[in-house]
Every structure is written in C-alpha cells, then in structure tokens.
Design an enzyme around this catalytic site. Structure first.
Site, short mmCIF file in Angstrom:
data_model
loop_
_atom_site.label_atom_id
_atom_site.label_comp_id
_atom_site.label_asym_id
_atom_site.label_seq_id
_atom_site.Cartn_x
_atom_site.Cartn_y
_atom_site.Cartn_z
N GLU A 34 5.57 9.41 -7.66
CA GLU A 34 6.08 8.46 -6.27
C GLU A 34 4.93 10.10 -5.52
O GLU A 34 4.74 10.77 -5.48
CB GLU A 34 6.90 9.14 -5.54
N ARG A 107 16.17 1.34 6.45
CA ARG A 107 15.18 1.56 5.12
C ARG A 107 15.41 2.92 3.76
O ARG A 107 15.58 3.03 2.77
CB ARG A 107 13.87 1.74 5.27
N TYR A 221 19.51 -6.12 15.31
CA TYR A 221 20.76 -6.08 14.64
C TYR A 221 21.61 -3.74 14.98
O TYR A 221 20.32 -3.91 14.47
CB TYR A 221 20.96 -6.40 13.12
N ASP A 303 5.53 -5.57 -3.14
CA ASP A 303 4.20 -6.15 -2.27
C ASP A 303 3.18 -5.80 -3.30
O ASP A 303 2.46 -6.50 -3.17
CB ASP A 303 4.56 -4.98 -1.39
C1 LIG Z 1 8.30 -5.24 9.66
C2 LIG Z 1 8.44 -4.86 8.58
C3 LIG Z 1 10.34 -6.00 8.32
C4 LIG Z 1 10.63 -5.53 7.48
N1 LIG Z 1 11.86 -6.48 7.09
C5 LIG Z 1 11.99 -6.61 6.14
C6 LIG Z 1 13.84 -7.32 5.96
O1 LIG Z 1 14.69 -7.47 6.81
N2 LIG Z 1 14.23 -7.89 4.74
C7 LIG Z 1 13.83 -7.75 3.45
O2 LIG Z 1 13.80 -7.46 2.38
N3 LIG Z 1 12.54 -7.08 3.32
C8 LIG Z 1 11.65 -6.59 4.81
N4 LIG Z 1 10.39 -6.13 4.86
C9 LIG Z 1 9.51 -6.12 3.69
C10 LIG Z 1 9.85 -4.57 2.32
O3 LIG Z 1 10.03 -3.66 3.49
C11 LIG Z 1 9.17 -4.37 1.20
O4 LIG Z 1 8.48 -5.12 0.82
C12 LIG Z 1 8.92 -3.93 0.61
O5 LIG Z 1 9.61 -2.47 1.44
C13 LIG Z 1 7.75 -3.34 -1.00
O6 LIG Z 1 8.53 -2.12 -1.71
P1 LIG Z 1 7.63 -1.95 -2.02
O7 LIG Z 1 7.94 -0.71 -3.59
O8 LIG Z 1 7.32 -2.94 -3.47
O9 LIG Z 1 6.62 -1.38 -2.09
P2 LIG Z 1 6.51 0.24 -0.67
O10 LIG Z 1 7.67 -0.09 0.40
O11 LIG Z 1 5.28 -0.02 0.07
O12 LIG Z 1 6.27 1.36 -1.75
C14 LIG Z 1 5.48 1.85 -2.26
C15 LIG Z 1 5.91 3.34 -2.68
O13 LIG Z 1 4.24 3.51 -3.46
C16 LIG Z 1 3.99 4.66 -2.54
N5 LIG Z 1 2.88 4.44 -3.59
C17 LIG Z 1 1.80 4.65 -3.21
N6 LIG Z 1 0.48 4.12 -3.98
C18 LIG Z 1 0.39 4.62 -4.58
C19 LIG Z 1 0.18 5.62 -5.96
N7 LIG Z 1 -1.44 5.60 -6.23
N8 LIG Z 1 0.54 5.88 -6.88
C20 LIG Z 1 1.77 6.82 -7.08
N9 LIG Z 1 2.41 6.59 -6.05
C21 LIG Z 1 2.55 5.82 -4.49
C22 LIG Z 1 4.68 5.03 -2.07
O14 LIG Z 1 4.30 6.37 -1.41
C23 LIG Z 1 5.26 3.93 -1.93
O15 LIG Z 1 6.42 5.49 -1.72
C24 LIG Z 1 9.94 -5.93 5.89
C25 LIG Z 1 8.55 -5.30 6.57
C26 LIG Z 1 7.90 -5.10 7.40
C27 LIG Z 1 6.73 -4.47 7.75
#
Ligand SMILES: Cc1cc2nc3c(=O)[nH]c(=O)nc-3n(C[C@H](O)[C@H](O)[C@H](O)COP(=O)(O)OP(=O)(O)OC[C@H]3O[C@@H](n4cnc5c(N)ncnc54)[C@H](O)[C@@H]3O)c2cc1C
Length: 398
Positions: A34, A107, A221, A303
């Site tokens: 991370e 979150r 909410y 994502d």
């Molecule tokens: C305004 C908003 C509201 C939302 N509401 C909802 C909701 O109500 N319900 C829902 O299900 N989803 C919701 N989402 C979507 C949700 O937040 C994301 O889809 C989710 O957090 C994706 O998780 P992830 O782990 O794929 O990516 P991220 O949460 O972006 O995590 C990626 C991680 O990788 C780390 N990282 C990045 N690059 C590197 C690297 N090179 N080396 C090591 N670590 C790295 C980052 O620090 C981070 O910790 C919302 C999003 C937004 C923007």
C-alpha cells in the site's frame, strides 16, 4: 520465485484488502503493498448494497461493522425544486428480497473492518509506504519493485493483482497504451459530513435520501450509528482542475458556489447545503472498459479494472465481487496462475462492464431537465415502489 511465493496485491483499498481476505480464505498467502504511509481516516459515506454485504458477511467482516453501519429503512427520492416525493422504496425487507442487508457505512469504518479481519490471518502480510513501481514476469512468477520512502525494494510473487485504483500503474503497464488515461466526466462530487445533532429530524432518519435536479442531484444519509450525516452534491461543470490532482480529499470547495448552483431548489435542501462549512470536491473520472483484465500472471481488480461513476453506488461493491471471483478462480486452478487469472477476467468483465455502463446511464437520468425530467418523474411515480425495487434485482441478488 518458489511455489510458496505469495500473491502480490498492489493497493490496500477496499479492493486490495478484499482480495487479500478472499485469497487467505482459500489458504493462499498474500503480500499487500500500500502506497500510503498508514491507513488514514479518509473519505466519507459508502452505500453498501446487498451484493456487497452478502460477501462481507461470508468473510466475517459485516459483524465488525455493527454499531458503525446504519441500515436505511428506505430510499426516498424527491424533486429538488419543490421537495415533492417521487418514490419511497422500502429497504426493510432487504434480507428477504436480496438475501443480505443494505447498509450505509463510513469508508474508513469499512477499511478498518477489512484491515482488522486481514490482520487476524497469518497468510496476509501488509506493507505500507510501499509504492509499486514496476514488475516483470516469466513462466515461474512475477518480480515486483516498490518504493519504500527513498529505498527501492523487490518482492517475488506467484502472481500480481493490481488493485491500485483509478490511476493504476498495473493497468497502464498491462495495456501499454499511452492514450488510456482517466477522463474527467464533467461531474464533480461535493462531499461533507455534518454532526447529526442540530439537524432536523427528517435528515437524521435512517434513510437514503436522493433529490433530483437539473444537471445535479443531492444524496444524504446518516452514518456511524446516526451520529453524523453524509451529504453529497453531485454537480456537472463545477470543477476546473487539470485532471491530474492527486489527493482529492483535500480539494476544498466553496459552499457559496454550491448554494448559488442550487438556488432554485427547495429551502430544505438549501439548509442542508448551507449547514456544511467544509465541502470537499471529488472530480469524477471515467475510463473505457479493458479486455481482458489479465495477461499472464498479472490482473487488475476494482477501480483499476472498472472505475465507476457513483450513481448506482456499486464501485466498492464490484471490487468486493471481483475479490470473491478471483479467489474462486485461483481455487479452481491452484497450480495455474495464468489460467486462473484468465478465468477470473472472463467471469467478471461482462457484469462489471454492464454495471459501469448502467451507472453512467443512471447519472443521465438523475440529471435530466425540462420535459425529459417531467417525463422521468411521471414514470417513476407510475411505476410504484415494487417495480422500481425489482429493477435492482440483477445487481443486488448476485
Ligand atoms: C463520490 C463517490 C461516492 C462513492 N460512493 C460509493 C458507494 O456508495 N458505494 C460503492 O460501492 N462505491 C462507491 N464509490 C466507489 C468506491 O469508492 C470505489 O469504487 C472503491 O473505493 C474502489 O476501491 P479500489 O480498492 O479499487 O480503489 P481505491 O479505493 O482507489 O484504492 C486503491 C488503493 O491503492 C493504493 N495505490 C495506488 N497506487 C498504488 C501503487 N502504485 N502502489 C501501491 N499502492 C497504490 C491507494 O493508496 C489506495 O489505497 C464512490 C466513489 C466516489 C468517488
């Protein structure tokens, strides 16, 4: 690399920690890298739909959210200009209808529950301050490099999972396409958390509230056992960034701008916006789907694979579904990492791609204006709550 090398996961967000938990449950060791120096208290509310809650329950994570999560009794949809009710969708039968609860959480609380569960497993190692910078693979495994402060380090893995979010290094390297960049959608989420004390009773009720307006909508909410209220204003054309800003949580917005943008809305909505004195802006980006999500011993998840507009509240939920599917594929092909990742990619890409597209479409529907908005409101009222809820079955029942 040896057969005992862990599966390396880049990113310790919802997707990365979920992947680690799911893999540990099938007895596979993981190393999570991370980038952040620590798991910080960042972010705001997340709606956790039943398709996510069902999996979190299987992993023993849901019970850790007791007390922190709020189960909304309904989704109330209103028109922004006059507050007229368009629909009230009961969520009280979520268990019977979709086999799991519908919860709203902070979150940070979800991340801390995932982390707490991950830390119980001797199979999961988590390194913070560890930024993945590169990787190469051969037929025996993957060698990754990562930066730890000023030092560059290496780790060996059986496979690499890029759960590194919207600006994924793994995705870029996998595609090798310089034109594949996140694109600003023109939509920006403005978010604030309000102490529940002092807010009108209607704002504190356990419900997910949605107000629709012209090229904007408002969501609020209660969270954290009802102590705070999460408010999100989703507005088109309200941010003029360069699209590359790093930490959007620190992207302060001006409440006056929002009050002006929502000036034609009903008093109740304006009071809620006015109550927030710390609005943070989160510009929303999109990326085209990639296909496949895996090449050799490397794959993307969450994502990194399918950044999603938040209009169906499914981004985190889909990352959690990805994690379950990944573990299922690895379990089915214990000695064939590349085959397992290919299977994971084909199992997931159609559904996640469909939800990604449905989220975009939902945003357009929410933001209609003029006659089209009038027609939408008529259809919504005529459909009735049951029909509107049934339209979520394909998402929530998976
Ligand atoms: C305004 C908003 C509201 C939302 N509401 C909802 C909701 O109500 N319900 C829902 O299900 N989803 C919701 N989402 C979507 C949700 O937040 C994301 O889809 C989710 O957090 C994706 O998780 P992830 O782990 O794929 O990516 P991220 O949460 O972006 O995590 C990626 C991680 O990788 C780390 N990282 C990045 N690059 C590197 C690297 N090179 N080396 C090591 N670590 C790295 C980052 O620090 C981070 O910790 C919302 C999003 C937004 C923007």
């Amino acid at each position: 690399m040896t057969s005992r090398d862990p599966i390396v996961i880049a990113g310790g967000g919802v997707g990365g920690l979920s992947a680690a938990l799911a893999l540990a449950q099938i007895d596979r060791a993981c190393l999570v890298l991370e980038r952040a120096p620590a798991f910080r208290e960042v972010g705001a509310g997340l709606q956790l739909a039943p398709n996510a809650c069902r999996i979190l329950r299987d992993w023993g994570v849901l019970e850790l959210l007791d007390g922190a999560a709020v189960a909304p009794q309904m989704v109330r949809i209103r028109r922004g200009t006059d507050g007229a009710d368009l629909a009230r969708l009961s969520l009280e039968n979520s268990e019977q209808r979709w086999g799991a609860p519908y919860l709203n959480v902070h979150r940070a609380d979800l991340l801390s529950a995932l982390l707490q569960q991950a830390q119980k497993s001797p199979l999961i190692e988590i390194r913070t301050d560890a930024t993945l910078t590169g990787f190469i693979e051969d037929e025996r495994g993957v060698a990754v490099t990562y930066r730890d402060n000023d030092d560059f380090r290496r780790a060996a893995g059986e496979a690499l999972i890029g759960a590194d979010g919207l600006r994924s290094v793994v995705r870029s390297r996998l595609l090798g396409d310089e034109n594949d960049r996140p694109v600003y959608t023109g939509h920006t989420a403005w978010r604030t958390l309000l102490p529940a004390d002092g807010l009108p009773e209607a704002m504190r009720r356990p419900a997910s509230n949605l107000w629709l307006g012209d090229r904007a909508h408002l969501v609020h909410y209660p969270l954290r056992g009802g102590q705070v209220v999460n408010v999100v204003a989703l507005v088109e054309d309200s941010w003029r960034g360069d699209g590359e800003a790093g930490d959007f949580w620190n992207n302060q917005g001006d409440r006056k701008f929002l009050l002006n943008r929502f000036r034609n809305w009903t008093r109740e909505a304006l009071d809620l916006i006015g109550a927030g004195d710390n609005w943070l802006r989160w510009p929303l980006f999109d990326r085209p789907p990639i296909d496949p999500w895996a090449r050799g011993r490397t794959a993307v998840l969450g994502d990194a694979a399918h950044p999603m507009l938040p209009y169906l509240a499914q981004g985190a939920a889909q990352a959690i579904e990805d994690a379950r599917a990944l573990a299922g594929a690895v379990k089915a092909r214990p000695k064939d990492a590349a085959g397992a990742l290919a299977e994971y990619s084909s199992a997931r890409k159609a559904r996640a791609g469909r939800i990604q597209q449905a989220s975009r479409d939902q945003g357009e529907i929410y933001h209609l204006s003029g006659f089209k908005a009038f027609a939408r409101d008529l259809v919504m009222r005529a459909s009735g709550p049951d029909r509107l809820l049934r339209r979520q079955n394909w998402i929530y029942s998976a």
